[in-house]
Design a protein around this motif. Sequence first.
Motif, PDB file in Angstrom:
ATOM      1  N   ASN A 192       0.827  -1.206   0.000  1.00  0.00           N
ATOM      2  CA  ASN A 192       0.000   0.000   0.000  1.00  0.00           C
ATOM      3  C   ASN A 192       0.866   1.263   0.000  1.00  0.00           C
ATOM      4  O   ASN A 192       0.583   2.229  -0.712  1.00  0.00           O
ATOM      5  CB  ASN A 192      -0.923  -0.006   1.225  1.00  0.00           C
ATOM      6  CG  ASN A 192      -1.723   1.266   1.335  1.00  0.00           C
ATOM      7  OD1 ASN A 192      -2.564   1.560   0.487  1.00  0.00           O
ATOM      8  ND2 ASN A 192      -1.437   2.071   2.367  1.00  0.00           N
ATOM      9  N   THR A 206      -6.705  -3.515  -6.521  1.00  0.00           N
ATOM     10  CA  THR A 206      -7.236  -4.360  -5.454  1.00  0.00           C
ATOM     11  C   THR A 206      -6.361  -5.606  -5.355  1.00  0.00           C
ATOM     12  O   THR A 206      -5.820  -6.067  -6.355  1.00  0.00           O
ATOM     13  CB  THR A 206      -8.686  -4.779  -5.727  1.00  0.00           C
ATOM     14  OG1 THR A 206      -8.723  -5.708  -6.822  1.00  0.00           O
ATOM     15  CG2 THR A 206      -9.553  -3.575  -6.068  1.00  0.00           C
ATOM     16  N   SER A 223      -7.367  -8.621   2.668  1.00  0.00           N
ATOM     17  CA  SER A 223      -7.846  -8.122   1.381  1.00  0.00           C
ATOM     18  C   SER A 223      -7.752  -6.604   1.317  1.00  0.00           C
ATOM     19  O   SER A 223      -8.040  -5.908   2.299  1.00  0.00           O
ATOM     20  CB  SER A 223      -9.298  -8.551   1.148  1.00  0.00           C
ATOM     21  OG  SER A 223      -9.799  -7.991  -0.054  1.00  0.00           O
ATOM     22  N   GLY A 225      -9.682  -4.458  -0.706  1.00  0.00           N
ATOM     23  CA  GLY A 225     -10.818  -4.150  -1.575  1.00  0.00           C
ATOM     24  C   GLY A 225     -11.022  -5.116  -2.718  1.00  0.00           C
ATOM     25  O   GLY A 225     -11.674  -4.775  -3.714  1.00  0.00           O
ATOM     26  N   HIS A 226     -10.481  -6.334  -2.597  1.00  0.00           N
ATOM     27  CA  HIS A 226     -10.542  -7.269  -3.719  1.00  0.00           C
ATOM     28  C   HIS A 226     -11.844  -8.057  -3.715  1.00  0.00           C
ATOM     29  O   HIS A 226     -12.522  -8.172  -2.692  1.00  0.00           O
ATOM     30  CB  HIS A 226      -9.345  -8.230  -3.656  1.00  0.00           C
ATOM     31  CG  HIS A 226      -9.140  -9.007  -4.917  1.00  0.00           C
ATOM     32  ND1 HIS A 226      -8.640  -8.427  -6.064  1.00  0.00           N
ATOM     33  CD2 HIS A 226      -9.386 -10.303  -5.225  1.00  0.00           C
ATOM     34  CE1 HIS A 226      -8.580  -9.346  -7.010  1.00  0.00           C
ATOM     35  NE2 HIS A 226      -9.036 -10.491  -6.533  1.00  0.00           N
ATOM     36  N   GLU A 227     -12.158  -8.590  -4.895  1.00  0.00           N
ATOM     37  CA  GLU A 227     -13.335  -9.444  -5.073  1.00  0.00           C
ATOM     38  C   GLU A 227     -13.325 -10.567  -4.028  1.00  0.00           C
ATOM     39  O   GLU A 227     -12.316 -11.280  -3.901  1.00  0.00           O
ATOM     40  CB  GLU A 227     -13.292 -10.050  -6.481  1.00  0.00           C
ATOM     41  CG  GLU A 227     -14.495 -10.880  -6.854  1.00  0.00           C
ATOM     42  CD  GLU A 227     -15.705 -10.020  -7.215  1.00  0.00           C
ATOM     43  OE1 GLU A 227     -15.564  -8.784  -7.338  1.00  0.00           O
ATOM     44  OE2 GLU A 227     -16.779 -10.602  -7.355  1.00  0.00           O
ATOM     45  N   VAL A 248      -8.733  -0.405  -0.866  1.00  0.00           N
ATOM     46  CA  VAL A 248      -7.884  -0.680  -2.030  1.00  0.00           C
ATOM     47  C   VAL A 248      -6.520  -0.036  -1.828  1.00  0.00           C
ATOM     48  O   VAL A 248      -6.364   0.946  -1.104  1.00  0.00           O
ATOM     49  CB  VAL A 248      -8.528  -0.161  -3.331  1.00  0.00           C
ATOM     50  CG1 VAL A 248      -9.844  -0.846  -3.604  1.00  0.00           C
ATOM     51  CG2 VAL A 248      -8.715   1.342  -3.284  1.00  0.00           C
ATOM     52  N   THR A 274     -10.807 -13.010  -9.714  1.00  0.00           N
ATOM     53  CA  THR A 274     -10.982 -11.586 -10.006  1.00  0.00           C
ATOM     54  C   THR A 274     -12.396 -11.366 -10.540  1.00  0.00           C
ATOM     55  O   THR A 274     -13.122 -12.321 -10.831  1.00  0.00           O
ATOM     56  CB  THR A 274      -9.957 -11.103 -11.057  1.00  0.00           C
ATOM     57  OG1 THR A 274     -10.087 -11.900 -12.241  1.00  0.00           O
ATOM     58  CG2 THR A 274      -8.534 -11.227 -10.524  1.00  0.00           C
TER      59      THR A 274
END
Length: 336
Positions: A192, A206, A223, A225-227, A248, A274
């Motif tokens: 990040n 993400t 995570s 902000g990932h699926e 994210v 994804t």
Amino acid sequence: MNTLNLDLSNYRDLLKQYIRTQDETALYQAEQFSKLSMQQNISPEEIINVHIQALQDLYPELPEGIESSMNFLLEAMISYGLAYQEFQSLREQQLALKSEISVAASMQQTLLTTVKPEVEGLEIGAISIPANQMNGDYHHFVQNDDNKLGIAIADVIGKGIPAALAMSMIKYSMDSIPENRMDPSNILESLNRVVERNVDPSMFITMFYGLYDPGDAKFYYSSAGHEPGFYYNAAEDKFEEIEARGVVLGVTRDTKYRQYERKVSAGDMIIMLTDGVTECRQGDRFIEPEEVLDVIKANMHLPAQKLVEQVYKHFERLQDFHLRDDFTLIILRKEV
């Protein structure tokens, strides 16, 4: 034909011969004249102008209507010639850009290649197919000396060369993280900071990072902000969504990521993907996540690698073999 010249007298002779004989020889000569004109970048309006002058030489008393019509044709061809030159220029630029993208795609494939490791007691299936030449998805496996397996799966919101460059940066940042800091929360916090410093704010990344520890048969994950992925509970024969919240990458420098853990028993599966998987479309309709799970369940008897390939083939057929988004699916299955 080597003596063919692009001058008025030569063209006039050709035209005169054709008017008199109307034979194939004169037409062949005219065809060669056109080819030679193209090689020497002679524009269509220049040929029309030569034609008009030849007509005037051959027929000094050319009817006024014919002469006017030829001048009309000349003006039309001037506009055509300008438009054609612009088209040719754009086509050359497009070919050059296509060539550069092809080279970049090849470099991306080389830079981001990851080797699927062998982990005792664990089956691994992985597939990542780009919708276009450049892949906006990314996945990477890391295995340390303790036989722990790290899996990263990421998606850049935005495609093309910028996305590929961002993914290359992520990959090399991950390589610089010491093996003793493989905890998912630590890795996402490090990445990040890298993204926040180096990536344009308009580009969002993400990522889901998981760590499987064969020592305690647990899967640790965080995570950004990932699926959401899925967990298959073999004992209860049911799927659950893997809940993991996190911002994210790159939004704020000091973002903290919560780390979760889950026990993995024999036959259980961890499914990471994804949004190119869950947002497949059949016509104008987006599929439901349950449809992905139904396809996975129907093929669970296959080895993990065959399983992910079969899921991809199913949704490739569903979309008439035209992917609208990059497709990445990873499945871990603890052997029975």
